[in-house]
Design a protein around this motif. Structure first.
Motif, short mmCIF file in Angstrom:
data_model
loop_
_atom_site.label_atom_id
_atom_site.label_comp_id
_atom_site.label_asym_id
_atom_site.label_seq_id
_atom_site.Cartn_x
_atom_site.Cartn_y
_atom_site.Cartn_z
N MET A 1 0.99 -1.19 -0.10
CA MET A 1 0.04 -0.09 -0.10
C MET A 1 0.85 1.33 -0.04
O MET A 1 1.95 1.10 0.00
CB MET A 1 -0.97 0.06 1.28
CG MET A 1 -0.30 0.42 2.60
SD MET A 1 -1.21 0.62 4.05
CE MET A 1 -0.21 1.24 4.88
N HIS A 2 0.29 2.27 -0.04
CA HIS A 2 1.10 3.61 0.02
C HIS A 2 0.32 4.48 1.13
O HIS A 2 -0.72 4.30 1.69
CB HIS A 2 0.61 4.58 -1.18
CG HIS A 2 1.39 4.08 -2.57
ND1 HIS A 2 1.18 3.09 -3.34
CD2 HIS A 2 2.68 4.58 -3.10
CE1 HIS A 2 1.98 2.75 -4.32
NE2 HIS A 2 3.11 3.68 -4.08
N THR A 5 4.41 9.42 4.50
CA THR A 5 5.61 9.02 5.50
C THR A 5 6.44 10.47 5.81
O THR A 5 6.36 11.14 4.93
CB THR A 5 6.67 8.12 4.90
OG1 THR A 5 7.19 8.72 3.59
CG2 THR A 5 5.88 6.84 4.59
N TRP A 17 4.47 10.76 -0.30
CA TRP A 17 3.66 9.67 -0.53
C TRP A 17 4.52 8.37 -1.09
O TRP A 17 5.16 8.53 -2.00
CB TRP A 17 2.73 10.23 -1.67
CG TRP A 17 1.45 9.05 -1.97
CD1 TRP A 17 1.40 8.57 -3.07
CD2 TRP A 17 0.41 8.56 -1.16
NE1 TRP A 17 0.46 7.59 -3.32
CE2 TRP A 17 -0.23 7.59 -1.97
CE3 TRP A 17 -0.03 8.80 0.07
CZ2 TRP A 17 -1.33 7.01 -1.51
CZ3 TRP A 17 -1.06 8.22 0.28
CH2 TRP A 17 -1.87 7.21 -0.24
N ALA A 18 4.64 7.31 -0.13
CA ALA A 18 5.62 6.20 -0.61
C ALA A 18 5.18 4.87 -0.28
O ALA A 18 4.03 4.77 0.26
CB ALA A 18 6.90 6.39 0.44
N GLU A 19 5.38 3.74 -0.91
CA GLU A 19 5.09 2.68 -0.82
C GLU A 19 5.44 1.98 0.56
O GLU A 19 6.88 2.21 0.89
CB GLU A 19 5.44 1.71 -1.83
CG GLU A 19 4.99 0.33 -1.95
CD GLU A 19 5.26 -0.33 -3.25
OE1 GLU A 19 4.69 -1.47 -3.27
OE2 GLU A 19 5.63 0.28 -4.07
N VAL A 20 4.66 1.47 1.31
CA VAL A 20 5.12 0.94 2.46
C VAL A 20 4.39 -0.68 2.89
O VAL A 20 3.39 -1.03 1.98
CB VAL A 20 4.72 1.52 3.95
CG1 VAL A 20 5.34 3.11 3.58
CG2 VAL A 20 2.96 1.94 3.71
N ASP A 22 1.84 -3.55 4.00
CA ASP A 22 0.46 -3.69 4.37
C ASP A 22 0.51 -3.96 5.70
O ASP A 22 0.96 -4.79 6.28
CB ASP A 22 -0.27 -4.59 3.72
CG ASP A 22 -0.66 -4.04 2.45
OD1 ASP A 22 0.07 -3.04 1.88
OD2 ASP A 22 -1.64 -4.64 1.64
N TYR A 60 2.69 6.83 10.66
CA TYR A 60 2.25 7.70 9.85
C TYR A 60 1.23 8.54 10.34
O TYR A 60 0.71 8.04 11.45
CB TYR A 60 1.40 7.04 8.58
CG TYR A 60 2.46 5.77 8.19
CD1 TYR A 60 3.88 5.85 7.72
CD2 TYR A 60 1.88 4.38 8.02
CE1 TYR A 60 4.56 4.74 7.51
CE2 TYR A 60 2.43 3.55 7.65
CZ TYR A 60 3.81 3.43 7.37
OH TYR A 60 4.67 2.38 7.06
N ALA A 95 -2.94 7.04 4.87
CA ALA A 95 -2.69 5.88 4.23
C ALA A 95 -3.95 5.01 3.37
O ALA A 95 -5.05 5.28 3.82
CB ALA A 95 -1.98 4.67 5.21
N GLU A 96 -3.53 3.94 2.59
CA GLU A 96 -4.67 3.50 2.04
C GLU A 96 -5.11 2.11 2.88
O GLU A 96 -6.04 1.98 2.45
CB GLU A 96 -4.06 2.66 0.63
CG GLU A 96 -3.58 3.78 -0.40
CD GLU A 96 -3.19 2.99 -1.64
OE1 GLU A 96 -3.32 3.19 -2.76
OE2 GLU A 96 -2.05 2.18 -1.55
N SER A 303 -2.20 11.87 -1.41
CA SER A 303 -0.77 12.18 -2.00
C SER A 303 -0.23 13.52 -1.98
O SER A 303 0.95 13.86 -1.85
CB SER A 303 -0.61 11.45 -3.45
OG SER A 303 -1.59 12.21 -4.39
#
Length: 326
Positions: A1-2, A5, A17-20, A22, A60, A95-96, A303
């Protein structure tokens, strides 16, 4: 998910906005697929490095969200995958997906769409716990709300009017005061041009405010005590005006008044669950009946959280600023 951060404390540009990974719900927790979150002053303080999340919370930012239940942890009952919900968080709303203790989950109120429900949990829980559970505002009493056009202020006005109280507010512009009046505020004070102590005293026949909801802290401490009525209650929820002030104990004693100070984010899970349960019992029917509503100033992509933080820091908004997940 994004997720948004914070690589290091700083200005709005620190929000990335970054991939982290789940999140995975544990025992007693629910995984929520986020539709929207909302910006709070605490998020800005976290971004600046002044307000770390409590132990065990998501790193986050984001103290509230709305969305749909995506998965249930073990031991969770009363919720099903697909339920539309909103939630009070210790962090992680930007976050998503986010994991939420089941006791901090609320159904989206009848008549409120899932997106706008993100504007509710933090402000409603803050106002209800401080103004009603701690300060015990009663029908016929006068509530003074500092920052009446803020998210917390706009909710405090509506809830106080719903229970039959009189409401005084402070705000810094004519437009903001007009919006407060539209929501039901009875006494309007432009803090840039007027003395709220004198204005509230005059409007109440010299009595003062029975309850004051204060986000300023030190800067307003002395004047708040002077503005209190006999048996008045001052509820402090912020330190925008500093953390150290001088308290006149003599005035407090003469008025048989009380000062309380609370924060919501760091409370134990069982205390948050008790507040959420009280909100569901007392406030959700008011929302369903159209007596109270979330006030949303604008919506921005999650984002672009940096732009949303700039809006809130400039204090040009009225009500809440939402962040919409992709």
């Amino acid at each position: 998910m994004h997720a948004i951060t914070i690589s290091e404390p700083g200005g709005p540009e620190a929000l990335v906005w970054a991939e982290v990974p789940d999140p995975v719900p544990g025992e007693g927790e629910v995984l929520v697929e986020v539709t929207a979150s909302a910006v709070n002053r605490a998020d800005i303080m976290q971004r600046q490095g002044f307000y770390d999340p409590p132990p065990g919370a998501s790193p986050y930012p984001g103290l509230e969200c709305s969305g749909r239940v995506a998965a249930l942890g073990t031991g969770v009952s009363g919720w099903s995958v697909g339920d539309e919900v909103c939630a009070l968080l210790g962090g992680g709303g930007y976050a998503e997906k986010v994991v939420v203790p089941a006791g901090q989950l609320l159904p989206v109120p009848q008549g409120i769409d899932v997106k706008r429900a993100a504007a509710l949990p933090e402000v409603v829980c803050t106002v209800w716990s401080n103004v009603f559970m701690v300060a015990q505002l009663r029908p016929g009493e006068t509530l003074l709300v500092h920052g009446g056009s803020s998210g917390i202020g706009t909710m405090a006005i509506q809830l106080a009017k719903a229970v039959g109280a009189k409401v005084a507010v402070t705000a810094g512009t004519k437009e903001k005061l007009e919006r407060c009046a539209e929501l039901g505020a009875d006494i309007l004070v432009n803090y840039r041009e007027q003395d709220f102590v004198a204005e509230v005293k005059e409007a109440t026949g010299g009595a003062g405010a029975d309850v004051i909801l204060d986000n300023m802290g030190a800067k307003y401490l002395d004047r708040n005590v002077r503005a209190l009525a006999v048996n008045g209650r001052l509820a402090i929820i912020g330190m925008q005006g500093g953390r150290k002030g001088e308290l006149d104990i003599g005035t407090l004693l003469a008025k048989r008044a009380a000062v309380s100070a609370t924060s919501l984010r760091a409370r134990p899970a069982e205390e948050k669950a008790a507040i959420v349960a009280a909100v569901r019992e007392h406030v959700w029917p008011l929302l369903a009946g159209g007596h109270v509503r979330p006030i949303v100033d604008r919506e921005l992509p999650m984002s672009d959280a940096a732009a949303a933080h700039r809006v809130v820091e400039e204090s040009g908004h009225i009500g809440k600023v939402l962040l919409l997940a992709p």
